[in-house]
Scaffold this motif. Structure first.
Motif, PDB file in Angstrom:
ATOM      1  N   SER A 100       0.838  -1.206   0.000  1.00  0.00           N
ATOM      2  CA  SER A 100       0.000   0.000   0.000  1.00  0.00           C
ATOM      3  C   SER A 100       0.866   1.247   0.000  1.00  0.00           C
ATOM      4  O   SER A 100       0.534   2.240  -0.657  1.00  0.00           O
ATOM      5  N   LEU A 103       2.013   2.004  -3.483  1.00  0.00           N
ATOM      6  CA  LEU A 103       0.928   2.598  -4.276  1.00  0.00           C
ATOM      7  C   LEU A 103       0.689   4.054  -3.849  1.00  0.00           C
ATOM      8  O   LEU A 103       0.642   4.965  -4.689  1.00  0.00           O
ATOM      9  N   GLY A 104       0.545   4.266  -2.529  1.00  0.00           N
ATOM     10  CA  GLY A 104       0.263   5.607  -2.034  1.00  0.00           C
ATOM     11  C   GLY A 104       1.427   6.558  -2.253  1.00  0.00           C
ATOM     12  O   GLY A 104       1.236   7.719  -2.611  1.00  0.00           O
ATOM     13  N   THR A 107       1.695   7.615  -5.867  1.00  0.00           N
ATOM     14  CA  THR A 107       0.574   8.522  -6.135  1.00  0.00           C
ATOM     15  C   THR A 107       0.887   9.928  -5.633  1.00  0.00           C
ATOM     16  O   THR A 107       0.720  10.910  -6.359  1.00  0.00           O
ATOM     17  N   GLU A 146     -13.880   6.731  -6.497  1.00  0.00           N
ATOM     18  CA  GLU A 146     -12.723   6.200  -7.221  1.00  0.00           C
ATOM     19  C   GLU A 146     -13.102   5.023  -8.106  1.00  0.00           C
ATOM     20  O   GLU A 146     -12.542   4.851  -9.184  1.00  0.00           O
ATOM     21  N   ILE A 187      -2.684   3.736  -9.992  1.00  0.00           N
ATOM     22  CA  ILE A 187      -2.067   5.015  -9.634  1.00  0.00           C
ATOM     23  C   ILE A 187      -2.752   6.158 -10.360  1.00  0.00           C
ATOM     24  O   ILE A 187      -3.034   7.210  -9.789  1.00  0.00           O
ATOM     25  N   LEU A 190      -5.952   7.034  -8.568  1.00  0.00           N
ATOM     26  CA  LEU A 190      -5.698   7.731  -7.300  1.00  0.00           C
ATOM     27  C   LEU A 190      -5.210   9.156  -7.544  1.00  0.00           C
ATOM     28  O   LEU A 190      -5.591  10.084  -6.830  1.00  0.00           O
ATOM     29  N   VAL A 252      -7.327  10.034   0.941  1.00  0.00           N
ATOM     30  CA  VAL A 252      -6.423   9.226   0.120  1.00  0.00           C
ATOM     31  C   VAL A 252      -6.458   7.777   0.592  1.00  0.00           C
ATOM     32  O   VAL A 252      -6.517   6.849  -0.219  1.00  0.00           O
ATOM     33  N   ILE A 253      -6.468   7.587   1.917  1.00  0.00           N
ATOM     34  CA  ILE A 253      -6.479   6.228   2.445  1.00  0.00           C
ATOM     35  C   ILE A 253      -7.790   5.527   2.077  1.00  0.00           C
ATOM     36  O   ILE A 253      -7.789   4.371   1.658  1.00  0.00           O
ATOM     37  N   LEU A 256      -7.525   4.578  -1.396  1.00  0.00           N
ATOM     38  CA  LEU A 256      -6.612   3.442  -1.523  1.00  0.00           C
ATOM     39  C   LEU A 256      -7.367   2.129  -1.280  1.00  0.00           C
ATOM     40  O   LEU A 256      -7.196   1.154  -2.022  1.00  0.00           O
ATOM     41  N   GLU A 260      -7.634  -0.495  -4.270  1.00  0.00           N
ATOM     42  CA  GLU A 260      -7.022  -1.814  -4.084  1.00  0.00           C
ATOM     43  C   GLU A 260      -8.047  -2.921  -4.288  1.00  0.00           C
ATOM     44  O   GLU A 260      -7.749  -3.961  -4.879  1.00  0.00           O
ATOM     45  N   GLY A 267      -2.924  -4.925  -1.108  1.00  0.00           N
ATOM     46  CA  GLY A 267      -2.518  -3.956  -0.097  1.00  0.00           C
ATOM     47  C   GLY A 267      -3.342  -4.147   1.157  1.00  0.00           C
ATOM     48  O   GLY A 267      -4.137  -5.086   1.255  1.00  0.00           O
TER      49      GLY A 267
END
Lengths: 315, 283
Positions: A100, A103-104, A107, A146, A187, A190, A252-253, A256, A260, A267
């Motif tokens: 994760s 990825l984060g 991003t 998203e 990505i 996000l 953002v979380i 995510l 995911e 993640g």
């Protein structure tokens, strides 16, 4: 106040926040109506089965004892056992947290500079064509979940134009960077989600900065426009923008977790949504705690970065 | 309707945009109230003869794997999707207003205690907190409402508190106090009317986030169970057929997109009409 003192104070605050978060997480799982054992087993469980699970999870002990046992375990790196896999949660959690973070992190590295740039461009002429396009795009994408953006991206780039894999399905122990093409769509989705917020925050700050007396002075001094914007206005806009970016880590979380799940990316978010369908409460509980901790640390980093970027506060 | 409140700025002539917003709200109210009756077919009825059919005149949005009419399901899905979001936003703003009023006006230890609890609630990313609460309470619309309300509660409380802190120093509060009015009177009759506009605007913002949050929860399979035609759940179920039948995830996705962008635009217009102090469109 020096930077070090500030960081120390924020770290102490973070510890307090983490203690509060662990208490609340534990309380939601154990005190809310809705028994853990019933939540694990579902509505079909017989009283005997519920009793057996209560026994196995040690639910008979008093609440404070269980809380301290749980926290003591975590401090020793033991998050308990997953009900779904029967194995220890900690190693699984660690690997997925890394995935994760990749990825984060990527991003953030793409979205932050790009959206600050877009925000500045939009602010140069408020109400102009550029501003209308960028701000319109921001309002539109901000209002979309998203997975809607993600599904359209999968349809466009992986089904109609078979360019990119529409799923990042992988072995949880595999390094996601070994298949970079599987990272592009997640990505991208996000980044689009983040662009909306940060570019608008930058835009507002920039418009205010450009209307200020020091910018007028710089302009009247005959400095070129780009220099006024980049050297005089931007350094004043960046610190509050970075703080705002920190405040949006929560979004953002959340993004995510959804992304995911959408792309089957191994993640921590996908781990939690998987755990939900198996009613694997210990795993969910561990995931929530780790995510909240990451959120707190992210906020702290943003505050420190804002401080470092702000010459007036550096002292 | 909320829009009929005597906002000074609304006394200007209404334009095309205002009528578009009112039309959008009316359409949503009708779909929420009568969606199931309006839907041309039974949104839950299986029809194996017509499974996974592409959009056509008979089935404008196509059919799903059970032959259910997607168009009818999207229409009938307005209620389970939006009612939860509206109720959650209302609950969060209601609790937030009450808490913010009390914390801001009483101050001291009460304020300190309340705000530390609010801070703790805000240390969780919203989706994660809502997810945990719904998983523990079980999948039911009321539980989703409670969970999202819990996410919004501290955010609304902070907003209202900050306004009350400012109002509490004004003369009209002092004079109310010296008249010997009770705390309850001052809270409900003096302070509440002054934060009402901000609450309305806050609510309009919360509705959009509630739609996104509840749809995201549904997409993750949390809080709603099949065969409820909630849009998020329809996207989740349709996603596995994306290569075979693109319409299954796409139309419910578009429904979410249209409604959430619509509520953003309505909220935006509302905010500009009320002219929030220091309100810029990005905030």
């Amino acid at each position: 106040m020096t930077v070090i003192a500030f960081i120390l104070r924020r770290c102490m605050l973070l510890v307090l926040v983490l203690i509060a978060v662990s208490v609340l997480t534990f309380a939601i799982v154990n005190v809310l109506p809705g028994d853990v054992a019933t939540a694990v087993l579902g509505d079909m469980a017989t009283p005997q089965m519920v009793e057996a699970v209560r026994e196995r999870m040690g639910l008979g002990q008093p609440l404070p004892d269980r809380y301290f046992a749980w926290v003591a375990g975590i401090l020793h790196g033991d998050f308990g056992r997953s009900l779904q896999h029967g194995q220890a949660i900690a190693p699984m959690l660690l690997g997925r947290l890394g995935n994760s973070a990749i990825l984060g992190g990527i991003t953030l590295a793409i979205a932050a500079p790009l959206s600050i740039l877009l925000g500045v461009l939009a602010a140069l002429r408020p109400g102009g064509v550029m501003d209308r396009v960028i701000s319109g795009f921001a309002v539109g994408t901000h209002a979309l979940p998203e997975y809607v953006i993600g599904l359209l991206a999968i349809l466009a780039f992986s089904i109609w134009l078979p360019l990119l894999p529409g799923s990042s399905l992988m072995d949880p122990n595999e390094n996601p960077l070994s298949r970079p093409e599987a990272l592009i769509l997640p990505i991208g989705v996000l980044v689009i989600g983040m662009l909306a917020i940060i570019s608008q925050v930058t835009r507002v700050g920039m418009i205010q900065a450009l209307a200020s007396p020091y910018v007028r002075t710089a302009t009247l001094k005959g400095l070129p426009r780009w220099k006024v914007v980049m050297k005089h206005a931007l350094p004043n806009v960046l610190p509050p923008t970075v703080t705002e970016i920190g405040m949006y880590f929560g979004y953002v979380i959340g993004g995510l977790v959804v992304v995911e799940t959408l792309f089957s990316y191994a993640g921590i978010g996908q781990m939690m949504t998987n755990a939900v369908s198996y009613r694997d409460i210990p795993t969910i509980q561990a995931g929530v705690l780790v995510v909240a901790a990451a959120y707190g640390i992210g906020n702290l980093c943003a505050d420190v970065a804002a401080l470092v970027l702000n010459p007036r506060l550096r002292g | 309707m909320a829009l009929a409140l005597p906002f000074p700025a609304l006394q200007r002539r209404l334009g095309v945009g205002d009528f578009a917003c009112i039309g959008f709200l009316l359409l949503m109210i009708i779909l929420i109230a009568f969606g199931t009756q309006i839907a041309p077919r039974d949104p839950l009825a299986f029809d194996p003869m017509h499974s996974l059919e592409a959009p056509s005149a008979a089935f404008p949005f196509g059919t799903d794997e059970f032959g259910r009419d997607l168009f009818s399901r999207v229409i009938a899905g307005t209620q389970p999707t939006l009612l939860v979001a509206l109720a959650a936003a209302a609950l969060g703003v209601l609790f937030g207003t009450a808490t913010g009023l009390v914390a801001g006006y009483l101050g001291g230890a009460v304020d300190e205690t309340i705000m530390r609890v609010m801070d703790t609630l805000m240390s969780f990313p919203g989706l994660i907190l809502a997810m945990l609460v719904v998983v523990m309470l079980g999948p039911a619309p009321m539980n989703v409402v409670a969970a999202i309300g819990l996410v919004f509660w501290p955010r609304s409380a902070r907003l209202v508190r900050s306004v009350v802190l400012d109002l509490a120093t004004r003369e009209f509060i002092d004079s109310a106090r010296s008249r010997g009015e009770s705390r309850l009177f001052i809270l409900t009759r003096e302070l509440l009317p002054n934060v009402l506009m901000i609450i309305v605007v806050d609510f309009s913002l919360r509705v959009t986030s509630a739609i996104l949050l509840s749809a995201s929860l549904a997409y993750l399979g949390i809080g709603v169970t099949p065969p409820t035609p909630a849009w998020g759940l329809m996207v989740r179920d349709g996603q596995q057929f994306i290569e075979l039948a693109w319409w299954l995830p796409v139309f419910p996705s578009l429904a979410i997109a249209v409604v959430s962008v619509g509520t953003v635009l309505v909220g935006e217009r509302l905010r500009r009409s009320i002219a929030m102090p220091g309100g810029d469109r990005a905030r």
